[in-house]
Design a protein around this motif. Structure first.
Motif, PDB file in Angstrom:
ATOM      1  N   ALA A   1       0.810  -1.217   0.000  1.00 44.59           N
ATOM      2  CA  ALA A   1       0.000   0.000   0.000  1.00 44.59           C
ATOM      3  C   ALA A   1       0.840   1.262   0.000  1.00 44.59           C
ATOM      4  O   ALA A   1       0.369   2.315  -0.442  1.00 44.59           O
ATOM      5  CB  ALA A   1      -0.914   0.004   1.227  1.00 44.59           C
ATOM      6  N   ASP A   2       2.070   1.185   0.479  1.00 42.65           N
ATOM      7  CA  ASP A   2       2.926   2.370   0.581  1.00 42.65           C
ATOM      8  C   ASP A   2       3.680   2.557  -0.723  1.00 42.65           C
ATOM      9  O   ASP A   2       4.601   1.798  -1.041  1.00 42.65           O
ATOM     10  CB  ASP A   2       3.911   2.210   1.736  1.00 42.65           C
ATOM     11  CG  ASP A   2       4.748   3.466   1.937  1.00 42.65           C
ATOM     12  OD1 ASP A   2       4.470   4.484   1.271  1.00 42.65           O
ATOM     13  OD2 ASP A   2       5.679   3.424   2.767  1.00 42.65           O
ATOM     14  N   PRO A   3       3.325   3.564  -1.518  1.00 45.16           N
ATOM     15  CA  PRO A   3       4.008   3.783  -2.796  1.00 45.16           C
ATOM     16  C   PRO A   3       5.398   4.378  -2.650  1.00 45.16           C
ATOM     17  O   PRO A   3       6.107   4.553  -3.643  1.00 45.16           O
ATOM     18  CB  PRO A   3       3.064   4.752  -3.520  1.00 45.16           C
ATOM     19  CG  PRO A   3       2.415   5.522  -2.424  1.00 45.16           C
ATOM     20  CD  PRO A   3       2.264   4.550  -1.274  1.00 45.16           C
TER      21      PRO A   3
ATOM     22  N   ALA B   1       0.259   5.570   2.813  1.00 42.93           N
ATOM     23  CA  ALA B   1      -0.182   4.175   2.829  1.00 42.93           C
ATOM     24  C   ALA B   1      -1.629   3.999   3.244  1.00 42.93           C
ATOM     25  O   ALA B   1      -2.234   2.967   2.921  1.00 42.93           O
ATOM     26  CB  ALA B   1       0.714   3.375   3.782  1.00 42.93           C
ATOM     27  N   LEU B   2      -2.197   4.976   3.969  1.00 40.02           N
ATOM     28  CA  LEU B   2      -3.519   4.768   4.551  1.00 40.02           C
ATOM     29  C   LEU B   2      -4.584   4.388   3.536  1.00 40.02           C
ATOM     30  O   LEU B   2      -5.341   3.429   3.769  1.00 40.02           O
ATOM     31  CB  LEU B   2      -3.942   6.017   5.333  1.00 40.02           C
ATOM     32  CG  LEU B   2      -5.302   5.904   6.054  1.00 40.02           C
ATOM     33  CD1 LEU B   2      -5.278   4.742   7.039  1.00 40.02           C
ATOM     34  CD2 LEU B   2      -5.652   7.203   6.746  1.00 40.02           C
ATOM     35  N   PRO B   3      -4.706   5.083   2.390  1.00 45.05           N
ATOM     36  CA  PRO B   3      -5.778   4.704   1.456  1.00 45.05           C
ATOM     37  C   PRO B   3      -5.659   3.257   0.981  1.00 45.05           C
ATOM     38  O   PRO B   3      -6.632   2.501   1.015  1.00 45.05           O
ATOM     39  CB  PRO B   3      -5.607   5.698   0.308  1.00 45.05           C
ATOM     40  CG  PRO B   3      -4.904   6.861   0.910  1.00 45.05           C
ATOM     41  CD  PRO B   3      -3.970   6.283   1.918  1.00 45.05           C
ATOM     42  N   GLY B   4      -4.468   2.881   0.535  1.00 44.69           N
ATOM     43  CA  GLY B   4      -4.291   1.519   0.045  1.00 44.69           C
ATOM     44  C   GLY B   4      -4.400   0.484   1.149  1.00 44.69           C
ATOM     45  O   GLY B   4      -4.992  -0.590   0.961  1.00 44.69           O
ATOM     46  N   PHE B   5      -3.830   0.809   2.313  1.00 45.48           N
ATOM     47  CA  PHE B   5      -3.862  -0.143   3.432  1.00 45.48           C
ATOM     48  C   PHE B   5      -5.297  -0.350   3.910  1.00 45.48           C
ATOM     49  O   PHE B   5      -5.728  -1.492   4.145  1.00 45.48           O
ATOM     50  CB  PHE B   5      -2.989   0.389   4.566  1.00 45.48           C
ATOM     51  CG  PHE B   5      -2.817  -0.576   5.699  1.00 45.48           C
ATOM     52  CD1 PHE B   5      -2.169  -1.789   5.520  1.00 45.48           C
ATOM     53  CD2 PHE B   5      -3.302  -0.274   6.968  1.00 45.48           C
ATOM     54  CE1 PHE B   5      -2.000  -2.680   6.575  1.00 45.48           C
ATOM     55  CE2 PHE B   5      -3.147  -1.153   8.028  1.00 45.48           C
ATOM     56  CZ  PHE B   5      -2.487  -2.364   7.821  1.00 45.48           C
ATOM     57  N   ALA B   6      -6.042   0.750   4.051  1.00 45.09           N
ATOM     58  CA  ALA B   6      -7.439   0.630   4.479  1.00 45.09           C
ATOM     59  C   ALA B   6      -8.254  -0.132   3.441  1.00 45.09           C
ATOM     60  O   ALA B   6      -9.113  -0.960   3.789  1.00 45.09           O
ATOM     61  CB  ALA B   6      -8.035   2.015   4.713  1.00 45.09           C
TER      62      ALA B   6
ATOM     63  N   ARG C   1      -0.164  -7.015  -5.656  1.00 47.70           N
ATOM     64  CA  ARG C   1       0.338  -7.498  -4.375  1.00 47.70           C
ATOM     65  C   ARG C   1      -0.626  -7.153  -3.248  1.00 47.70           C
ATOM     66  O   ARG C   1      -0.784  -7.908  -2.286  1.00 47.70           O
ATOM     67  CB  ARG C   1       1.702  -6.885  -4.109  1.00 47.70           C
ATOM     68  CG  ARG C   1       2.465  -7.523  -2.952  1.00 47.70           C
ATOM     69  CD  ARG C   1       3.816  -6.857  -2.809  1.00 47.70           C
ATOM     70  NE  ARG C   1       4.595  -7.481  -1.747  1.00 47.70           N
ATOM     71  CZ  ARG C   1       5.745  -6.992  -1.292  1.00 47.70           C
ATOM     72  NH1 ARG C   1       6.232  -5.867  -1.815  1.00 47.70           N
ATOM     73  NH2 ARG C   1       6.399  -7.597  -0.334  1.00 47.70           N
ATOM     74  N   LEU C   2      -1.293  -6.010  -3.376  1.00 42.30           N
ATOM     75  CA  LEU C   2      -2.257  -5.588  -2.377  1.00 42.30           C
ATOM     76  C   LEU C   2      -3.412  -6.590  -2.294  1.00 42.30           C
ATOM     77  O   LEU C   2      -3.815  -7.010  -1.210  1.00 42.30           O
ATOM     78  CB  LEU C   2      -2.793  -4.193  -2.724  1.00 42.30           C
ATOM     79  CG  LEU C   2      -3.536  -3.424  -1.626  1.00 42.30           C
ATOM     80  CD1 LEU C   2      -2.568  -2.950  -0.565  1.00 42.30           C
ATOM     81  CD2 LEU C   2      -4.258  -2.224  -2.242  1.00 42.30           C
TER      82      LEU C   2
END
Length: 619
Positions: A208-210, A278-283, A230-231
């Motif tokens: 998630a962290d670009p 990272a928050l948008p992708g991680f969430a 990968r996400l």
């Protein structure tokens, strides 16, 4: 002109095929040998963990059916029954509401710690060798498997030296809390999926962290996007691991989730730029994982809380199951340097969760200061303090005395789901947290060239030595009656029917449940040892209400007095047998006050029939 003999036309293809086969086989054997050599250190670690686990549980071998864990035999009897019921899934006879206990109402398997996934996985062992063998394998296997899983996570994710990873894995798998929980709590010791969940969460975060971005041709910063493939694969894997853990032990999953949440908040506070990236992708990844897991877990979780015989609350009192503050710097009685006197600081031999001892706490604190990798260390310290504080329960207890000082648990007590976890078990999260701090410090020391290279590993070893575990105490147990082991029960009750053992099983005296376990849960029992909605107002309680005839027989078994039996007692005995749906009542000669029980049953149900070593009454 050549003098060589001509080759037969059919010989060339045959010879070519033989040569090609040899060429194909050699690389396979070579690759296998190379793989063994490449992973020989990991295989050695696995072997050491397995030997240690076998040694700690050696009292159950070589005859698990005749041996039992002496410190918590009631729970072992319960878990062996769980394993027998779970194994029936292989026979196509399994339901989340089982009728093999508490007849006729049954037992909600999701509302009990039935380790369904383990029971189904080991069903062939249970059906072939018996539930006691499966229990012994899992008691040892959970310790070794948890240690190995954490070892692999430390070595391959943190990239630490194998020696450091082995020390950390050993503490995670064989720490005081794990060894004490091995006294029959299979759902708490099966933690080998937790490192997998941690790895998947880390993998999800990395996907998630670009990153901070790259420079474009104009000299500006161009942000890169998350690795979507990968996400998704990480989220799907996380959903699978979470789903499996729910069917092994929900409490372990809950503790892991709270620990990871605290660590994630610590990381976000320390690196806000990373958190924003990272928050948008991680969430989103967590939402995908939750959605996929819900497809699998939606119905079972509804069944657990709102289904038949389900319970929506915890049945244990948080104040009673709170960790004593002084137990943190005390050594477990199950450790080489421990004392039996310290057992007074906890509720029982299966709950030495906080007994880390002052040497380990002191060394862990020093390692936290020196270990490096500050974000990870700070996150571990934060999570350790939170989980340790929550273990103290709603009121701090010191040396067995309640101090009237409120504990942090009071802030979350009473919340849904939270009540299902005992406060003192929050301390189990400290084993991997402390292990991580030790691993980082030992690895840094091994990579250095100064005195720390020897001093730090030596200090860690000295701190771990006092908590080195001792073998679990075991005791013999009586053999199951020939009436059961020889299959003679089928003359009295049809498969799937209800057999009434005398006296009936209770949470404090569950021994007749061994009859059903030995018969692979081929018949049902009334009452028994389980969690059901029999508390005040339908709240959770252990066991159920006793029917009048059951209470009468229990009183005879306890006191030995033969009561006066009249027409009302006989009519009640018939009504109770009808309520249970019973086919047969059975009494063996080794029952307490067997003669008085037999005389009472004869007055209730008439003359008995002798089948093998049991007196039986068809009802």
């Amino acid at each position: 002109m050549s003098s060589a003999a001509p080759t037969a036309p059919d010989a060339a293809p045959e010879q070519a095929f033989r040569l090609a086969d040899q060429v194909n086989r050699r690389p396979r054997a070579t690759r296998l040998l190379a793989a063994v050599r490449r992973h020989r250190a990991d295989l050695l670690a696995a072997l050491i963990f397995a030997v240690l686990a076998g040694w700690l549980t050696h009292g159950l071998w070589p005859d698990p059916g005749a041996r039992i864990l002496a410190l918590n035999p009631e729970d072992q009897t319960l878990y062996e029954w769980f394993l027998a019921v779970d194994a029936r899934a292989l026979l196509g006879d399994f339901d989340l509401l089982t009728n093999r206990l508490n007849a006729p109402d049954g037992v909600n398997l999701m509302a009990n710690t039935t380790v369904i996934a383990l029971g189904v996985l080991f069903a062939p062992v249970t059906l072939l060798l018996g539930a006691p063998v499966t229990f012994a394998l899992l008691a040892a296997g959970n310790l070794a498997g948890t240690a190995l899983a954490w070892y692999l996570l430390f070595h391959r994710t943190l990239r630490v030296r194998r020696v450091a990873a082995a020390l950390g894995g050993g503490l995670c798998g064989f720490g005081p809390g794990m060894v004490s929980q091995t006294n029959s709590h299979l759902h708490m010791t099966a933690q080998w999926l937790v490192p997998v969940i941690v790895w998947l969460v880390v993998r999800l975060l990395r996907a998630a962290d670009p990153g901070p971005g790259t420079l474009d041709q104009a000299g500006g910063t161009r942000a890169t996007g998350p690795d979507r493939r990968r996400l998704f694969t990480s989220a799907a894997g996380l959903a699978g691991a979470i789903s499996a853990q729910v069917f092994i032990g929900e409490e372990v999953l809950f503790l892991a989730a709270i620990t990871l949440l605290v660590m994630a908040i610590s990381y976000a506070v320390a690196d806000r730029d990373m958190a924003r990236r990272a928050l948008p992708g991680f969430a989103g990844g967590l939402a995908i994982a939750a959605g996929l897991a819900l497809l699998v877990l939606g119905y079972p979780l509804w069944f657990q809380f709102a289904g038949p015989q389900g319970v929506a609350d915890g049945m244990f009192t948080p104040a009673y199951f709170s960790a004593d503050l002084s137990s943190w710097w005390t050594l477990s009685p199950l450790s080489v340097a421990g004392s039996d006197e310290s057992a007074r600081l906890t509720t029982g031999p299966a709950e030495y969760n906080t007994f880390l001892g002052w040497p380990l706490l002191l060394v862990a604190a020093v390692c936290a200061i020196w270990a490096g990798r500050r974000q990870l260390v700070n996150a571990c310290v934060a999570a350790g303090l939170v989980m340790g504080a929550l273990s103290l329960g709603p009121e701090v207890v010191l040396g067995g005395t309640r101090t009237a000082i409120p504990g942090p648990y009071a802030l979350i007590g009473g919340l849904p789901v939270v009540d299902g976890a005992l406060p003192m078990r929050f301390a189990l999260a400290l084993l991997p947290i402390v292990a991580t701090l030790l691993v980082l410090a030992v690895d840094r020391a091994l990579r250095s060239s100064g005195r720390a290279r020897r001093l730090v590993p030596l200090a860690v070893g000295v701190a771990l030595l006092p908590i080195f575990p001792t073998p679990l105490p075991t005791a013999g147990r009586p053999a199951v009656p020939e009436f059961i082991s020889g299959g003679h029960w089928r003359q009295c009750v049809p498969p799937g029917g209800v057999l009434v053992p005398v006296p009936l099983p209770t949470p404090k005296e569950p021994w007749p449940m061994r009859w059903a376990t030995a018969a692979d849960a081929g018949f049902g029992l009334p009452e028994g040892f389980f969690i059901g909605p029999y508390g005040r107002g339908g709240t959770a309680a252990m066991g159920t209400f006793k029917q009048p005839t059951s209470a009468l027989l229990a009183d005879v078994a306890r006191r030995g007095d033969q009561p006066a039996i009249g027409d009302e007692q006989r009519r009640q005995a018939v009504r109770d047998a009808d309520f249970w749906g019973a086919s047969c009542v059975a009494l063996t000669d080794d029952a307490p006050h067997a003669e008085s029980l037999r005389a009472t049953l004869e007055q209730l149900y008439g003359p008995p029939t002798r089948i093998a070593d049991a007196w039986t009454w068809r009802v």
